[in-house]
Scaffold this motif. Structure first.
Motif, PDB file in Angstrom:
ATOM      1  N   ALA A  28      35.891  31.867  51.258  1.00 41.54           N
ATOM      2  CA  ALA A  28      36.696  33.093  51.202  1.00 41.54           C
ATOM      3  C   ALA A  28      38.181  32.759  51.053  1.00 41.54           C
ATOM      4  N   ARG A  32      40.632  33.807  47.977  1.00 43.71           N
ATOM      5  CA  ARG A  32      41.912  34.520  48.159  1.00 43.71           C
ATOM      6  C   ARG A  32      43.064  33.741  47.531  1.00 43.71           C
ATOM      7  N   GLN A  33      43.073  32.438  47.745  1.00 43.78           N
ATOM      8  CA  GLN A  33      44.138  31.580  47.200  1.00 43.78           C
ATOM      9  C   GLN A  33      44.199  31.669  45.676  1.00 43.78           C
ATOM     10  N   GLY A  35      43.065  34.366  43.913  1.00 41.88           N
ATOM     11  CA  GLY A  35      43.143  35.751  43.470  1.00 41.88           C
ATOM     12  C   GLY A  35      41.853  36.334  42.937  1.00 41.88           C
ATOM     13  N   SER A  37      37.642  37.652  44.049  1.00 37.63           N
ATOM     14  CA  SER A  37      36.764  38.094  45.125  1.00 37.63           C
ATOM     15  C   SER A  37      35.969  36.907  45.649  1.00 37.63           C
ATOM     16  N   ASP A  38      35.681  36.919  46.948  1.00 40.61           N
ATOM     17  CA  ASP A  38      34.883  35.815  47.488  1.00 40.61           C
ATOM     18  C   ASP A  38      33.476  35.803  46.898  1.00 40.61           C
TER      19      ASP A  38
END
Length: 84
Positions: A28, A32-33, A35, A37-38
């Motif tokens: 996750a 996020r890093q 940009g 979706s997980d």
């Protein structure tokens, strides 16, 4: 008896996940890093998902071919599946 090359196999999804956790923390956080979706990086563990596959490979400093030789050629291009 002729010698044959062993079949190529993708790295096991749990091994990839463990390597990401060791290096980055979590799937996750990696998503996020970058940009995305997980679900993009999670899906990349079990089926070809070029965006997620490339993010994971970059994180692990490996090529997509090294991680998933069943899905990507040595040139990094996606190998079409039989149902495509």
């Amino acid at each position: 008896m002729p010698y044959s090359n062993p079949p190529v196999q993708n790295m096991h999804p749990e091994d990839v996940k463990a390597a990401v956790r060791k290096k980055f923390g979590s799937l996750a956080a990696l998503a996020r890093q970058n940009g995305v979706s997980d679900s993009v990086v999670r899906a990349a563990l079990i089926r070809p998902q070029p965006t997620g596959n490339r993010i994971i490979a970059k994180c692990l400093e490996l090529s997509v071919h090294q991680l998933w030789p069943e899905w990507y050629g040595s040139d990094g291009q996606r190998i079409p599946s039989n149902d495509e």
